[in-house]
Design an enzyme around this catalytic site. Structure first.
Site, PDB file in Angstrom:
ATOM      1  N   SER A 242       0.834  -1.198   0.000  1.00 18.40           N
ATOM      2  CA  SER A 242       0.000   0.000   0.000  1.00 18.40           C
ATOM      3  C   SER A 242       0.869   1.249   0.000  1.00 18.40           C
ATOM      4  O   SER A 242       2.027   1.228   0.423  1.00 18.40           O
ATOM      5  CB  SER A 242      -0.917   0.018   1.217  1.00 18.40           C
ATOM      6  OG  SER A 242      -0.266   0.572   2.345  1.00 18.40           O
ATOM      7  N   ASP A 243       0.296   2.346  -0.482  1.00 12.22           N
ATOM      8  CA  ASP A 243       0.966   3.634  -0.322  1.00 12.22           C
ATOM      9  C   ASP A 243       0.781   4.104   1.118  1.00 12.22           C
ATOM     10  O   ASP A 243      -0.117   3.648   1.832  1.00 12.22           O
ATOM     11  CB  ASP A 243       0.407   4.659  -1.315  1.00 12.22           C
ATOM     12  CG  ASP A 243       1.445   5.701  -1.703  1.00 12.22           C
ATOM     13  OD1 ASP A 243       2.409   5.889  -0.933  1.00 12.22           O
ATOM     14  OD2 ASP A 243       1.287   6.325  -2.760  1.00 12.22           O
ATOM     15  N   ALA A 244       1.639   5.019   1.528  1.00 12.04           N
ATOM     16  CA  ALA A 244       1.674   5.425   2.933  1.00 12.04           C
ATOM     17  C   ALA A 244       0.362   6.076   3.357  1.00 12.04           C
ATOM     18  O   ALA A 244      -0.080   7.063   2.762  1.00 12.04           O
ATOM     19  CB  ALA A 244       2.835   6.390   3.167  1.00 12.04           C
TER      20      ALA A 244
END
Length: 944
Positions: A242-244
């Site tokens: 996932s992106d942050a």
């Protein structure tokens, strides 16, 4: 009695296949341990001797965020090289440095989040610097080369494990966590998926990272395309990171789910295997997964699937086989070869846009180098720390001699006078404060946020400051010794930064007219500068009213330098942390007004002016009165040397534009308009005249093209031609091959890149260029059949030096599958499978899968479905809709045949109801549908 050595567990046996070893390790892990693996920071399992691990190491154009490393040109600059061999070698160097850095610092990761393959659809995108090209073929070619370099060439073990960013259709920073990209099926399959697909199919990709945005109303972190598309392209286990912060966004910002447990489970089931959220603290994610499991939203098998994918990457990286890992002893860091490669890459990235014979410069030329970037070597958010540094000024000093080079930065020199009659004063810094290194250069450790330096004060004389105007009212202020004014957490203003930077830039200000003077607003905090007894700070009250005392205008300094020179080199462009970066899109293609003034001043003083644009993105500039124009992305540590070598003719430029440069802002679509076909975006569809076209770039040599031959065999078109250097210097040429459907039945690209090659030729030397173009490259996505189709008929093949500089052309006739009317009696019409639309947005049919269509806010949606076969006759139309509104149906643009409406809104956006109406029609027609109101249309059916 002799004590026996415990048997080696199968997961430690290097003779077993990875799959069996992973099975064994999974069986040994407890459920709690497996759940703990799902956060970015995976803890050690000491009882099994399994180390801690983390996903993610930024390595876009060098190892980033971990201190000194070799810094290569920005990604868009690597794209401008059009050189896959070079980019592969850059990837190798970056991965070797990652290994070498990890050997001395285990915080350096080997799961690298790179490259970015988002297409550069819109040049105002703040992260334009991170992508390679607006074209999917070029993007995938460069990305594949970089990932192959990052991966290494061992058949079993990987040097690093690259993850592609950002899945999918992500090209805006404005509202990036809540906006939805409306992507019709043709754009999805012909454009946005292609760059990912061809790179994944090449076999050097460990995974992908979903983007923050939604696509067709559904967050990318729960996208069915992860399963339906991405994982169908390869047999390898792909790790989806996932992106942050994006897992929390599903609830906190997008409000797509009511609870974090539901959201986390949905993301895991969709295919997210590693959750990057809450920094190094894993408790939130671990707790959410645990509760989702307890609530029956997840099974242990679901968790095992995600952990398996992560372990697959760890095994491939050699973590469990240190004795057999061929890359374990890699210590290549800042080597002479890496420095030479950084220079080579910077040279190859430079694009000569225009040259009326002014370049190259003679060795005895007296050069004035001017502009805000003339003595800068800028880094961006994804750069490492420079070990070596070369600015244009330094490069020209080195090449022409300091006695032949004049310099003028062109900034305004000012003093800020307070209402008390004193001036802002920058306190001197003692040598023992370690602000400067042994040779007087600013220490790389001098960063914003330092509180050990004294804050600004006031005194009768004050300090002369450089006011650097970046456009749109954004400026930075710099002390004479090079330190930028910055604000730390304690709110005091200090000269404590070597460059603007940081996630929130603390070095930018605005001058706001107020009464007879100006207020100075600090952009990072939003507060004004005030003068207090203990120093200058920012506060909500008592702002200081400053009088701006101009000591010298930048234009005057530029004029003086230009008048004394044979040639003026104006170096203009952007700071990668200001007015266009991650979290901030640009608002215009125009060069900032202050830099325009400097350019006009230089041109007026000396007509022999070269404009060198150093920027992360295209500009629109008036070039008619300029004899020479160059562009390069921020070129990393060797940028200045590379530029000087090109200006002097030591290197003939051969970079090519990886995206269209438009004449005017009016040529651009809306930032959130992702329909590249419908709104005629990128060189593929743009019908206007660009400032500079895709693939453009000039040389100091000339090249001729000849002997074009083609043949069609099997599943490919074979194309060959010759390129000859007809000039008098050795140079590179980038031969480009495009195709165009001559008689398409649907809108097809004006021309489309299918192959390219960069070759080096000595004067008079000839190269035989041959391409094998798969027939798949000529297909389009046929919405009538829901899949790709090769349309039979003639196709132009265009060989040349850019998308508009075509030197050779021929036509081949390809066999294919003829189109057929849509069998709407059998299949009906999925709403998103339109041929044309206006005023419509594609949204999610359900939270899990499928698309629907709804009008854009305050608009009527018009949908057209071509060639629908109604057979011998239909008497009824059925529509599946949700929400509230009116649907009108007509044929061939004629009168309305049916009006269907919901009397009351359905209970929710996914609560569909079926409406019917009587119609009488037969044969093949274009079906026109008009939607008004907040109505979602999922499907249209017909019956007799």
């Amino acid at each position: 009695m002799t004590e026996q050595t415990p048997p080696t567990p199968p997961f430690r046996d290097p003779q077993l296949p990875f799959a069996k070893r992973i099975d064994d390790l999974l069986e040994r892990l407890t459920l709690e341990e497996k759940i703990s693996f799902l956060h970015q920071y995976t803890p050690a399992v000491e009882r099994l001797g399994v180390d801690a691990w983390r996903t993610g190491q930024e390595a876009l154009h060098g190892v980033a965020w971990m201190g000194p490393a070799t810094v290569f040109p920005q990604a868009v600059g690597l794209g401008a090289t059009w050189n896959t061999d070079l980019v592969r070698r850059v990837g190798e160097a970056v991965s070797k440095e990652a290994r070498a850095m990890r050997a001395r610092d285990d915080r350096v990761g080997l799961n690298v989040w790179s490259p970015t393959v988002n297409l550069l659809r819109h040049p105002l995108w703040g992260r334009n610097e991170e992508g390679y090209s607006e074209d999917p073929k070029l993007t995938s070619a460069i990305a594949t080369a970089y990932t192959r370099g990052l991966r290494g060439d061992h058949p079993t073990y990987w040097r690093t494990a690259p993850v592609l960013k950002h899945w999918l259709a992500h090209n805006n920073e404005t509202d990036r966590a809540t906006s939805s990209s409306s992507v019709r099926p043709r754009v999805l399959h012909e454009y946005d998926l292609r760059a990912f697909r061809e790179t994944v199919e090449a076999g050097a990709v460990a995974g992908v990272m979903p983007a923050y945005n939604l696509v067709n109303g559904r967050p990318n972190h729960v996208s069915p395309y992860l399963r339906e598309q991405l994982r169908s392209w390869t047999d390898e286990e792909l790790l989806v990171c996932s992106d942050a912060g994006a897992p929390s966004n599903l609830v906190d910002h997008e409000h797509y789910y009511d609870t974090h447990e539901e959201a986390t489970a949905a993301a895991l089931l969709a295919g997210v295997d590693s959750f990057t959220d809450h920094g190094t603290e894993s408790a939130q994610i671990v707790g959410r997964v645990q509760r989702a499991y307890e609530e029956g939203l997840l099974t242990e098998a679901d968790i095992d699937t995600a952990v398996r994918r992560q372990l697959s990457v760890r095994f491939r990286l050699g973590e469990f086989d240190p004795r057999y890992d061929p890359y374990a002893g890699t210590h290549d860091f800042d080597t002479p070869a890496h420095r030479a490669l950084a220079l080579e890459a910077a040279e190859q990235a430079i694009v000569l846009l225009k040259n009326d014979g002014l370049l190259p410069l003679a060795p005895d030329t007296r050069v004035a180098v001017v502009g805000l970037l003339a003595d800068e070597c800028k880094l961006d958010w994804y750069s490492g720390t420079l070990i070596h540094r070369s600015t244009p000024l330094e490069g020209l000093y080195e090449r022409f001699g300091a006695e032949r080079v004049e310099f003028a930065e062109g900034v305004d020199r000012i003093r800020l006078k307070t209402s008390a009659g004193t001036f802002l004063q920058v306190p001197a810094v003692d040598a023992d404060d370690e602000v400067r290194g042994a040779e007087g250069a600013l220490d790389p450790a001098l960063l914003s946020g330092r509180t050990d330096l004294p804050p600004l004060t006031t005194d009768p004389a004050g300090t002369e400051l450089a006011l650097i105007d970046w456009g749109e009212g954004v400026l930075t202020l710099r002390a004479p010794d090079g330190r930028y004014l910055s604000v730390a957490d304690d709110d005091y203003v200090r000269a404590s930064a070597d460059q603007p930077g940081g996630w929130v830039v603390q070095e930018t200000f605005r001058l706001e007219p107020h009464a007879s003077g100006h207020l100075l607003r600090h952009i990072g905090t939003g507060r004004h500068v005030c003068v207090a007894a203990d120093g200058v700070k920012v506060a909500d009250e008592n702002p200081e009213i400053f009088e701006l005392v101009v000591v010298e205008r930048g234009e005057e300094a530029v004029r003086r330098a230009a008048e004394q020179a044979d040639v003026v080199v104006v170096v203009a462009g952007n700071d990668p942390h200001i007015n266009g970066r991650e979290t901030e899109d640009r608002t215009t293609l125009r060069l900032p007004e202050h830099q325009e003034r400097l350019l006009r001043a230089a041109r007026a003083a000396n007509p022999r002016t070269v404009l060198t644009l150093v920027s992360a993105y295209p500009y629109t500039v008036r070039t008619t009165s300029l004899p020479a124009v160059l562009w390069t992305a921020h070129g990393g540590q060797a940028a200045g040397t590379a530029l000087a070598r090109v200006l002097s003719g030591d290197v003939s430029p051969a970079g090519r534009l990886p995206q269209t440069w438009y004449e005017d802002d009016g040529d651009l679509p809306g930032l959130l308009d992702y329909d590249v076909i419908g709104s005629r975006q990128t060189y593929l569809y743009f019908e206007g005249t660009p400032l500079f076209p895709f693939g453009h770039g000039l040389s100091y040599a000339s090249f001729s093209y000849a002997d074009l031959t083609t043949s069609v065999t099997g599943d490919a078109v074979h194309v060959s031609f010759t390129v000859t250097n007809t000039g008098d210097v050795s140079a590179d040429e980038v031969a480009q091959l495009y195709t165009r459907a001559v008689e398409p039945t649907v809108t097809r690209p004006r021309r489309e890149l299918v192959a390219h090659r960069r070759v080096t030729l000595a004067p008079g030397e000839k190269a035989d260029i041959a391409f094998e173009v798969p027939l798949r490259a000529f297909e389009f996505w046929d919405v009538a059949r829901g899949g790709p189709r090769l349309e039979p008929g003639p196709y132009d093949l265009l060989a040349g030096a850019s998308s508009e500089d075509v030197r050779l052309r021929t036509t081949v006739v390809l066999d294919g599958e003829p189109g057929a009317p849509r069998p709407v009696l059998q299949r009906g019409l999925d709403a998103a499978d339109f041929d044309e639309q206006s005023g419509a947005a594609i949204v999610d049919r359900t939270k899990v899968a499928g698309d629907a269509v709804t009008p854009e806010p305050n608009r009527t949606a018009e949908l057209v479905y071509r060639d629908c076969d109604l057979g011998d006759g239909v008497t009824e139309v059925r529509v599946s809709v949700a929400g509230e509104g009116v649907l009108e149906l007509s044929l061939d643009g004629g009168p309305v045949l049916a009006v269907l409406s919901t009397e009351t809104a359905t209970s929710g956006p996914y609560d569909y109801t079926t409406l019917t109406a009587d119609i009488v029609a037969e044969g093949v027609h274009d079906v026109h549908i008009r939607l008004r109101g907040p109505l979602r249309l999922a499907h249209v059916g017909f019956s007799g």
